[in-house]
Enzyme design. Structure first.
Site, PDB file in Angstrom:
ATOM      1  N   ASP A   1      39.154  34.608  52.019  1.00 27.10           N
ATOM      2  CA  ASP A   1      38.113  33.262  51.519  1.00 27.10           C
ATOM      3  C   ASP A   1      39.256  32.686  52.487  1.00 27.10           C
ATOM      4  O   ASP A   1      38.902  31.566  52.707  1.00 27.10           O
ATOM      5  CB  ASP A   1      38.109  32.807  50.258  1.00 27.10           C
ATOM      6  CG  ASP A   1      37.541  33.953  49.640  1.00 27.10           C
ATOM      7  OD1 ASP A   1      36.169  33.873  49.933  1.00 27.10           O
ATOM      8  OD2 ASP A   1      37.490  33.865  48.717  1.00 27.10           O
TER       9      ASP A   1
ATOM     10  N   ASP B   1      38.663  38.714  44.079  1.00 25.05           N
ATOM     11  CA  ASP B   1      38.701  37.487  44.556  1.00 25.05           C
ATOM     12  C   ASP B   1      40.211  37.363  43.007  1.00 25.05           C
ATOM     13  O   ASP B   1      40.187  38.514  41.973  1.00 25.05           O
ATOM     14  CB  ASP B   1      37.801  36.310  44.499  1.00 25.05           C
ATOM     15  CG  ASP B   1      37.379  35.922  44.905  1.00 25.05           C
ATOM     16  OD1 ASP B   1      37.858  36.465  46.305  1.00 25.05           O
ATOM     17  OD2 ASP B   1      35.737  35.297  44.802  1.00 25.05           O
TER      18      ASP B   1
END
Length: 158
Positions: free
Chosen positions: A137, A119
């Protein structure tokens, strides 16, 4: 067997685009030091972290069994949504399905390769959004929203 609709091909193309964009962006941020924010502009920063959970850090995968369970689950979801996508006749749900499929595959690739998801999109300086996330995401989240909005659409009589 029924052929794939034009919208089904669009969903597949969008899924491939999301996977490629997600993996390319992650390869770009992997060399960056972990947890060190790099300012981009405004509230946007690039901060590389490892996420052992699913989207936005939910449901942590603390063992290999759970990790591989997430990989299998993600790929199973992608396949089932792919079957749905190839039969869809409208563009709006095809877009939603393509986004979710691409996001699920993008994060599954990370989990299989690294044991966790990369991330890096950090807008925590906004103050109301505490998560660091990635393109996969975003695809999953936006795709689910598109599918929910489509589910509110009234069917017109034939």
């Amino acid at each position: 067997m029924r052929s794939v609709t034009r919208q089904g091909w669009a969903a597949l193309g969008l899924a491939i685009f999301i996977v490629v964009a997600d993996q390319l962006s992650k390869s770009w941020v992997l060399p960056l030091p972990e947890r060190l924010p790099h300012e981009v502009f405004g509230p946007l920063q690039i901060t590389r972290i490892w996420n052992n959970g699913v989207s936005f850090g939910l449901f942590q995968a603390d063992s290999d069994l759970v990790r591989w369970g997430f990989v299998v689950f993600s790929l199973l979801v992608a396949v089932l949504l792919g079957v749905w996508a190839q039969r869809t006749e409208r563009l709006f749900p095809a877009v939603g399905l393509g986004l979710v499929i691409g996001g699920a595959i993008g994060n599954a690739i990370d989990r299989a390769r690294f044991g966790a998801v990369v991330d890096f999109i950090d807008v925590t300086r906004l103050g109301f959004f505490p998560w660091i996330f990635n393109i996969a995401d975003s695809g999953i989240t936006i795709g689910v929203i598109v599918l929910l909005l489509d589910s509110l659409r009234r069917e017109t009589p034939a």
